[in-house]
Enzyme design. Structure first.
Site, short mmCIF file in Angstrom:
data_model
loop_
_atom_site.label_atom_id
_atom_site.label_comp_id
_atom_site.label_asym_id
_atom_site.label_seq_id
_atom_site.Cartn_x
_atom_site.Cartn_y
_atom_site.Cartn_z
N ASP A 33 -3.26 27.59 12.03
CA ASP A 33 -2.61 26.47 12.75
C ASP A 33 -3.23 25.12 12.42
O ASP A 33 -2.89 24.11 13.03
CB ASP A 33 -2.65 26.72 14.27
CG ASP A 33 -4.07 26.80 14.80
OD1 ASP A 33 -5.02 26.71 13.99
OD2 ASP A 33 -4.24 26.94 16.02
N GLY A 34 -4.17 25.10 11.48
CA GLY A 34 -4.73 23.82 11.04
C GLY A 34 -6.07 23.48 11.67
O GLY A 34 -6.72 22.52 11.27
N ARG A 91 -12.83 0.02 9.54
CA ARG A 91 -12.11 -1.25 9.43
C ARG A 91 -11.82 -1.89 10.78
O ARG A 91 -11.66 -3.09 10.89
CB ARG A 91 -10.79 -1.04 8.69
CG ARG A 91 -11.03 -0.79 7.23
CD ARG A 91 -9.72 -0.45 6.58
NE ARG A 91 -9.96 -0.01 5.24
CZ ARG A 91 -9.32 -0.47 4.19
NH1 ARG A 91 -8.41 -1.39 4.33
NH2 ARG A 91 -9.59 0.00 3.00
N GLN A 92 -11.72 -1.07 11.82
CA GLN A 92 -11.42 -1.64 13.14
C GLN A 92 -12.75 -1.74 13.89
O GLN A 92 -13.12 -0.86 14.67
CB GLN A 92 -10.43 -0.75 13.89
CG GLN A 92 -9.98 -1.31 15.23
CD GLN A 92 -8.70 -2.13 15.18
OE1 GLN A 92 -7.82 -1.84 14.37
NE2 GLN A 92 -8.59 -3.13 16.03
N HIS A 125 -17.85 -1.20 5.78
CA HIS A 125 -16.86 -2.26 5.59
C HIS A 125 -17.31 -3.55 6.29
O HIS A 125 -17.10 -4.64 5.79
CB HIS A 125 -15.50 -1.79 6.08
CG HIS A 125 -14.41 -2.72 5.67
ND1 HIS A 125 -14.16 -3.02 4.35
CD2 HIS A 125 -13.55 -3.46 6.39
CE1 HIS A 125 -13.17 -3.89 4.29
NE2 HIS A 125 -12.79 -4.18 5.51
N ASP A 163 -12.11 -11.21 -3.74
CA ASP A 163 -11.91 -12.06 -2.56
C ASP A 163 -13.28 -12.52 -2.07
O ASP A 163 -14.33 -12.05 -2.54
CB ASP A 163 -11.12 -11.34 -1.45
CG ASP A 163 -11.73 -10.03 -1.02
OD1 ASP A 163 -12.98 -9.92 -1.06
OD2 ASP A 163 -10.99 -9.11 -0.64
N LYS A 186 -8.15 -14.70 -1.91
CA LYS A 186 -7.09 -13.73 -1.59
C LYS A 186 -6.64 -13.91 -0.14
O LYS A 186 -7.46 -14.16 0.74
CB LYS A 186 -7.64 -12.31 -1.78
CG LYS A 186 -6.70 -11.20 -1.40
CD LYS A 186 -7.38 -9.84 -1.46
CE LYS A 186 -7.88 -9.39 -0.11
NZ LYS A 186 -8.46 -8.04 -0.10
N THR A 217 -4.92 0.53 -1.65
CA THR A 217 -3.61 0.59 -2.33
C THR A 217 -3.71 0.07 -3.76
O THR A 217 -2.81 0.29 -4.57
CB THR A 217 -2.57 -0.28 -1.60
OG1 THR A 217 -2.98 -1.65 -1.69
CG2 THR A 217 -2.41 0.11 -0.15
C1 R5P Z 1 -10.91 -5.88 1.99
O1 R5P Z 1 -11.45 -6.35 2.98
C2 R5P Z 1 -11.61 -4.89 1.12
O2 R5P Z 1 -12.82 -5.40 0.67
C3 R5P Z 1 -10.76 -4.50 -0.06
O3 R5P Z 1 -10.49 -5.65 -0.84
C4 R5P Z 1 -9.48 -3.88 0.38
O4 R5P Z 1 -9.73 -2.80 1.25
C5 R5P Z 1 -8.67 -3.41 -0.80
O5 R5P Z 1 -7.45 -2.94 -0.33
P1 R5P Z 1 -6.24 -2.74 -1.32
O6 R5P Z 1 -6.73 -1.89 -2.48
O7 R5P Z 1 -5.20 -2.04 -0.50
O8 R5P Z 1 -5.79 -4.10 -1.76
#
Ligand code: R5P
Length: 287
Positions: A33-34, A91-92, A125, A163, A186, A217
């Site tokens: 069931d996971g 991230r959060q 992060h 960025d 960015k 991504t």
């Molecule tokens: C942003 O704060 C991070 O340092 C990365 O630049 C980000 O997570 C990259 O995300 P993606 O590959 O979706 O552009």
């Protein structure tokens, strides 16, 4: 003794080798069931190091880690150092909108509840995440092994942050290699869409190396690659700490004309060619 969770098996083995310590076998699987099953095998000692990244599938890897930690404590293990090379839910780390869960705080509290006595992460992060723990928590930098790889691969690199948030990484590598560095502007429009402003860069005929903490991504990197190529870079190498690589991210980056993509082994992937085992082993030895 070192115990590697299913998300960090090879890295756990490498750290065990660096520390000349025992790698304890562990059985992990899923019930039909996971639900997660774990069993710790072998001869246990009274202190343990557990290595588990909590990347995709984050929830499963976290549950596995909690099961390992609570299980070790219930088996009488007194001290547990937890290595989380990639810290999922990082991230959060604040409440951007009212009512949002501050996931990074909650995960930190759950790790303590599960039995962690010390935590070691790599390029969190946001580095204020270490403050969420009441136990000692460390944020290690993967820039030295990445710089070492660049030094062995390129002759005349210039390091570019895609960025401003990644500028510190570019500076750290450039200082190790004694080379130039710069950053791009960015703006994130949505989780999937980013805009990068053109700017004047001194990279014509040079080997440009992009450095970021995460490639998710690939949108950030694709924009950066295009700008560096337009400015006449002779070569573009992409490097990152955590290769999250959602779906076809890698393909999109290669299609943008990059020469190579390399990452560390905080997450297992086909581009994880730089190991963070030695920086983790060093930190574990010191503390
Ligand atoms: C942003 O704060 C991070 O340092 C990365 O630049 C980000 O997570 C990259 O995300 P993606 O590959 O979706 O552009």
């Amino acid at each position: 003794m070192i115990i590697g969770g299913s998300a960090s098996q090879k890295l756990a083995a490498k750290i065990a080798k660096e520390l000349k310590t025992t790698l304890i076998p562990i059985e992990t699987r899923k019930f039909p069931d996971g639900e997660r099953y774990i069993r710790i095998k072998g001869q246990l000692e009274d202190k343990a190091i557990v290595v588990q990244s909590t990347g995709y599938p984050q929830d499963e890897n976290l549950i596995e880690l909690f099961l390992i930690l609570k299980n070790l404590k219930s088996m009488g293990i007194k001290k547990i150092k937890v290595v989380i090379p990639y810290f999922g839910y990082g991230r959060q780390e604040r409440r951007f909108k009212s009512g949002e869960a501050v996931s990074a705080t909650i995960i930190s509290q759950l790790l303590e509840f599960a039995g962690a006595d010390k935590v070691f992460c790599v390029n969190l992060h946001e580095n204020n995440i270490t403050d969420f723990f009441k136990i000692p928590a460390y944020d290690l930098s993967a820039m030295p092994p990445i710089a070492d790889y660049i030094q062995k691969t390129l002759e005349n690199p210039v390091i570019i942050a895609p960025d401003k948030g990644a500028l510190g990484f570019a500076k750290e590598i450039a200082e190790i290699l004694n080379c130039g560095y710069d950053y791009l502007e960015k703006t994130r429009i949505s989780p999937e869409v980013v805009e990068t402003k053109p700017k004047s860069l001194d990279i014509k005929g040079k080997e440009a190396v992009i450095i970021d903490d995460i490639i998710s991504t690939g949108g950030t990197i694709v924009n950066a690659v295009k700008i560096l190529k337009e400015h006449g870079a002779s070569k573009v190498l992409v490097s990152c700490v955590h290769p999250v690589l959602v779906e076809d991210a890698l393909l999109k980056i290669f299609a943008a004309g990059v020469d190579d993509v390399v990452a560390t082994d905080t997450l297992q992937s086909e581009v994880s060619v730089i190991s963070v085992a030695s920086i983790i082993a060093e930190a574990l030895k010191k503390d």
